[in-house]
Design a protein around this motif. Structure first.
Motif, PDB file in Angstrom:
ATOM      1  N   PRO A 181       0.908  -1.394   0.034  1.00 41.66           N
ATOM      2  CA  PRO A 181      -0.097  -0.025  -0.013  1.00 41.66           C
ATOM      3  C   PRO A 181       1.002   1.267  -0.001  1.00 41.66           C
ATOM      4  O   PRO A 181       2.093   1.200   0.130  1.00 41.66           O
ATOM      5  N   LEU A 182       0.197   2.275  -0.319  1.00 44.80           N
ATOM      6  CA  LEU A 182       0.977   3.588  -0.418  1.00 44.80           C
ATOM      7  C   LEU A 182       1.230   3.997   1.102  1.00 44.80           C
ATOM      8  O   LEU A 182       2.371   4.635   1.227  1.00 44.80           O
ATOM      9  N   ASP A 183       0.718   3.869   2.051  1.00 42.69           N
ATOM     10  CA  ASP A 183       1.125   4.007   3.438  1.00 42.69           C
ATOM     11  C   ASP A 183       0.545   2.672   4.327  1.00 42.69           C
ATOM     12  O   ASP A 183      -0.402   2.406   4.628  1.00 42.69           O
ATOM     13  N   SER A 184       1.733   2.066   4.867  1.00 39.07           N
ATOM     14  CA  SER A 184       1.272   0.928   5.614  1.00 39.07           C
ATOM     15  C   SER A 184       0.835   0.885   7.050  1.00 39.07           C
ATOM     16  O   SER A 184       0.368  -0.004   7.801  1.00 39.07           O
ATOM     17  N   SER A 185       0.862   2.273   7.209  1.00 38.28           N
ATOM     18  CA  SER A 185       0.212   2.422   8.826  1.00 38.28           C
ATOM     19  C   SER A 185      -1.151   2.813   8.957  1.00 38.28           C
ATOM     20  O   SER A 185      -1.822   2.918   9.853  1.00 38.28           O
ATOM     21  N   ASN A 186      -1.829   3.009   7.596  1.00 35.49           N
ATOM     22  CA  ASN A 186      -3.290   3.591   7.510  1.00 35.49           C
ATOM     23  C   ASN A 186      -4.367   2.365   7.876  1.00 35.49           C
ATOM     24  O   ASN A 186      -5.461   2.798   8.415  1.00 35.49           O
ATOM     25  N   ASN A 187      -4.148   1.422   7.416  1.00 41.04           N
ATOM     26  CA  ASN A 187      -5.141   0.217   7.346  1.00 41.04           C
ATOM     27  C   ASN A 187      -4.644  -1.161   7.450  1.00 41.04           C
ATOM     28  O   ASN A 187      -3.889  -1.605   6.746  1.00 41.04           O
ATOM     29  N   ILE A 188      -5.122  -1.798   8.530  1.00 40.73           N
ATOM     30  CA  ILE A 188      -4.432  -3.185   8.893  1.00 40.73           C
ATOM     31  C   ILE A 188      -5.096  -4.170   7.701  1.00 40.73           C
ATOM     32  O   ILE A 188      -4.496  -5.206   7.594  1.00 40.73           O
ATOM     33  N   HIS A 189      -5.996  -3.666   6.928  1.00 43.18           N
ATOM     34  CA  HIS A 189      -6.385  -4.538   6.043  1.00 43.18           C
ATOM     35  C   HIS A 189      -5.904  -4.899   4.874  1.00 43.18           C
ATOM     36  O   HIS A 189      -6.236  -5.484   3.977  1.00 43.18           O
ATOM     37  N   ASP A 190      -4.919  -3.957   4.700  1.00 41.61           N
ATOM     38  CA  ASP A 190      -4.239  -3.854   3.121  1.00 41.61           C
ATOM     39  C   ASP A 190      -3.087  -5.223   3.293  1.00 41.61           C
ATOM     40  O   ASP A 190      -2.740  -5.728   4.256  1.00 41.61           O
ATOM     41  N   VAL A 191      -3.029  -5.670   1.935  1.00 38.30           N
ATOM     42  CA  VAL A 191      -1.720  -6.615   1.774  1.00 38.30           C
ATOM     43  C   VAL A 191      -0.609  -5.780   1.348  1.00 38.30           C
ATOM     44  O   VAL A 191      -1.015  -4.957   0.609  1.00 38.30           O
ATOM     45  N   SER A 192       0.334  -6.180   1.269  1.00 37.61           N
ATOM     46  CA  SER A 192       1.822  -5.677   0.704  1.00 37.61           C
ATOM     47  C   SER A 192       1.906  -6.114  -0.511  1.00 37.61           C
ATOM     48  O   SER A 192       1.764  -7.753  -0.512  1.00 37.61           O
ATOM     49  N   VAL A 193       2.245  -5.707  -1.762  1.00 38.92           N
ATOM     50  CA  VAL A 193       2.324  -6.235  -3.081  1.00 38.92           C
ATOM     51  C   VAL A 193       3.800  -5.928  -3.188  1.00 38.92           C
ATOM     52  O   VAL A 193       4.117  -4.624  -3.623  1.00 38.92           O
ATOM     53  N   ILE A 194       4.546  -6.711  -3.478  1.00 35.73           N
ATOM     54  CA  ILE A 194       6.077  -6.511  -3.822  1.00 35.73           C
ATOM     55  C   ILE A 194       6.438  -6.948  -5.154  1.00 35.73           C
ATOM     56  O   ILE A 194       6.133  -8.122  -5.330  1.00 35.73           O
ATOM     57  N   LYS A 195       6.977  -6.190  -6.065  1.00 31.73           N
ATOM     58  CA  LYS A 195       6.922  -6.516  -7.445  1.00 31.73           C
ATOM     59  C   LYS A 195       8.555  -7.270  -7.071  1.00 31.73           C
ATOM     60  O   LYS A 195       9.596  -6.729  -6.782  1.00 31.73           O
ATOM     61  N   ILE A 196       8.527  -8.608  -7.596  1.00 37.47           N
ATOM     62  CA  ILE A 196       9.894  -9.402  -7.644  1.00 37.47           C
ATOM     63  C   ILE A 196      10.714  -8.871  -8.910  1.00 37.47           C
ATOM     64  O   ILE A 196      10.271  -8.996  -9.888  1.00 37.47           O
ATOM     65  N   ASP A 197      12.067  -8.695  -8.372  1.00 36.43           N
ATOM     66  CA  ASP A 197      12.845  -8.530  -9.448  1.00 36.43           C
ATOM     67  C   ASP A 197      13.179  -9.514 -10.224  1.00 36.43           C
ATOM     68  O   ASP A 197      12.879 -10.649 -10.097  1.00 36.43           O
ATOM     69  N   GLN A 198      12.953  -9.291 -11.829  1.00 38.63           N
ATOM     70  CA  GLN A 198      13.015 -10.389 -12.725  1.00 38.63           C
ATOM     71  C   GLN A 198      14.063 -11.246 -12.688  1.00 38.63           C
ATOM     72  O   GLN A 198      14.020 -12.509 -13.138  1.00 38.63           O
ATOM     73  N   THR A 199      15.310 -10.901 -12.150  1.00 38.77           N
ATOM     74  CA  THR A 199      16.634 -11.829 -11.929  1.00 38.77           C
ATOM     75  C   THR A 199      16.117 -12.753 -10.841  1.00 38.77           C
ATOM     76  O   THR A 199      17.209 -13.628 -10.822  1.00 38.77           O
ATOM     77  N   ARG A 200      15.136 -12.478  -9.996  1.00 38.91           N
ATOM     78  CA  ARG A 200      14.940 -13.486  -9.028  1.00 38.91           C
ATOM     79  C   ARG A 200      13.718 -14.586  -9.349  1.00 38.91           C
ATOM     80  O   ARG A 200      13.409 -15.482  -8.527  1.00 38.91           O
TER      81      ARG A 200
END
Length: 517
Positions: free
Chosen positions: A365-384
């Motif tokens: 999310p844009l700010d991890s402190s605003n809402n406990i209901h969000d998931v973090s979306v992490i873009k994985i580096d293509q080399t990984r």
């Protein structure tokens, strides 16, 4: 569990084989049964080492299956009872004419048997059921013709009640209800057996938890009605902009969670809190959300990851593909992403793994402190991409599942700290944070560890429904400190995965597809 190729090794007498069958995943109507049976059996095994308990007071789980030496019991139990093939166990039984049982007994025979049962088999059946209560006996058939033949046989033999002759595709309500009635009787016997002992603190340590389980069984038919009135819920919701961020109903007490930093008007906040008290018939407790709920985050090595800026650690819950439309073109591109808990990491922050270094960057999310209901979306580096490892290599579904189907359901997760743990969904109703429901999960009694611990935030909560693997939640944290609440074991707090993904899609117009976990 290893899948048997044949059942030729089972005990046979007169072509009839007997097995006890137990499963962790079955139809949603058995959620509570499987939960209570598992928990009460664990407590019985503990108690028998300390007290001289009657063997008759031991609660049982599952059913006894009589069959014609079926070549595939797993398939039979899946077709007849929706018992998941990967979580169902069988034990052969050496049945004799003096055997007694207080479990449901199911007789499953094919069409050839019902068309022309031999006299030897008929006599064998009559001998078998001689010592079994008729209310415990059920016949399952595959076709209407089989059922008609079975009805004719039972009229002549008085083997069981005609209402206990069931078709594969029809509702098994009566069968499941009988399983509940037997378990309630057994658990009551167990509790009574314990309470007949000297009234000691040691006995109370067992009966307090068992009384809760027994209460759940006794109230299962009652329509659950929340103690929260519509007026009270409206007052709670009106406090959204004045620091009221959540609530939980625990027995007769209502806990209101607040964040003082979010309050824009102290006087208005006091008025809302007073109004909540006036509209709830019971004790109302106000708690700081920061003091009550602890995220499960820590600096974790191995399969975990951490936020490169603040060192907060969590679990890479699941991998998926993000679908995005490139600017100025209709072509869609797919990007590999990982999900975790929204509080661990937020947008524009690199994610690190101790043994690999940077693996990608968070985009939501844009700010991890605003809402406990969000998931973090992490873009994985293509080399990984080639370094990604699947846990189960099974396809996962994410969908909206009713509360009725989730309540008391068996679940499991894979976390960076505690690994694979199993538990049961506890609370869904009357527990909200920041305007949305959350779920609580308790570990199984037989497990020595918690369902989750620090560093497990982001782990996907999984269950199996109708043989398919579902992702239903994301571990947020635990340690909900409510001094007046006596939990059996420490709860895990999880948010609903489907709702978090829907929020991401609504805000970004991007979707995430999952293949396997």
């Amino acid at each position: 569990m290893k899948r048997p190729s044949t059942i030729s090794s089972c005990h046979q007498k007169g072509r009839i084989s007997v097995h006890t069958v137990s499963s962790d995943f079955g139809p949603s109507k058995l959620n509570l049964y499987l939960h209570v049976a598992e928990e009460s059996r664990f407590h019985w095994r503990r108690a028998k080492d300390k007290f001289i308990l009657s063997a008759d007071s031991e609660p049982q789980k599952g059913l006894i299956l009589f069959h014609e030496n079926k070549p595939d019991l797993i398939d039979l139990c899946w077709q007849q009872f929706e018992f998941d093939p990967d979580f169902t166990s069988f034990s052969s039984v050496e049945w004799n004419l003096n055997c007694h049982t207080d479990m449901v007994c199911v007789f499953a025979f094919g069409d050839a048997f019902w068309r022309a049962p031999t006299m030897a088999i008929q006599h064998r059946l009559i001998d078998i059921v001689n010592n079994i209560d008729k209310s415990r006996i059920f016949l399952v058939t595959e076709t209407d013709e089989d059922k008609q033949n079975a009805v004719r046989f039972c009229k002549e033999s008085q083997m069981c009640h005609q209402t206990h002759i069931l078709r594969t595709t029809l509702d098994k309500h009566l069968l499941y209800e009988t399983m509940y009635e037997i378990l309630e009787k057994q658990l009551s016997s167990f509790v009574s057996d314990l309470k007949s002992r000297a009234s000691t603190r040691l006995v109370h340590s067992f009966t307090s938890g068992l009384d809760i389980l027994l209460g759940k069984l006794k109230s299962r038919k009652k329509r659950r009605q929340s103690a929260l009135s519509k007026q009270c819920i409206a007052r709670i919701k009106s406090g959204k902009d004045y620091g009221i961020v959540g609530h939980r109903l625990y027995g007769d007490a209502l806990y209101i969670f607040e964040d003082a930093d979010m309050s824009t008007d102290a006087q208005k906040t006091m008025e809302i809190k007073k109004s909540i008290k006036e509209n709830f018939k019971g004790a109302v407790h106000f708690r700081s959300i920061r003091d009550s709920l602890s995220p499960h985050r820590a600096l974790i090595c191995g399969g975990s990851f951490r936020n490169s800026r603040n060192g907060h650690g969590g679990t890479l819950g699941i991998f998926g593909e993000l679908t995005r439309v490139e600017q100025g073109a209709s072509k869609q591109t797919k990007i590999t992403v990982a999900l975790s808990s929204g509080h661990v990491i937020s947008a524009n922050t690199p994610a690190l793994v101790s043994t690999m270094g940077e693996i990608g960057e968070c985009i939501w999310p844009l700010d991890s402190s605003n809402n406990i209901h969000d998931v973090s979306v992490i873009k994985i580096d293509q080399t990984r991409i080639d370094d990604l490892i699947l846990i189960l290599n099974q396809q996962i579904l994410v969908g909206e599942i009713s509360k009725e189907d989730l309540e008391d359901r068996y679940v499991f997760k894979f976390g960076a700290t505690t690994g694979k743990t199993t538990g049961y969904i506890g609370v869904i109703d009357d527990f909200q944070m920041f305007g949305e429901e959350v779920m609580t999960i308790l570990s199984r009694s037989e497990c020595s560890s918690k369902f989750s611990d620090k560093g497990d935030s982001g782990a996907i909560v999984l269950t199996k429904i109708s043989g398919r693997l579902y992702g239903i939640g994301v571990v947020y944290g635990g340690g909900l400190e409510l001094s007046d609440c006596k939990n059996i074991r420490e709860e895990t707090i999880a948010v609903f995965l489907k709702r978090a993904l829907d929020r991401f899609t609504d805000k970004t117009q991007q979707t995430i597809e999952f293949d396997k976990i």
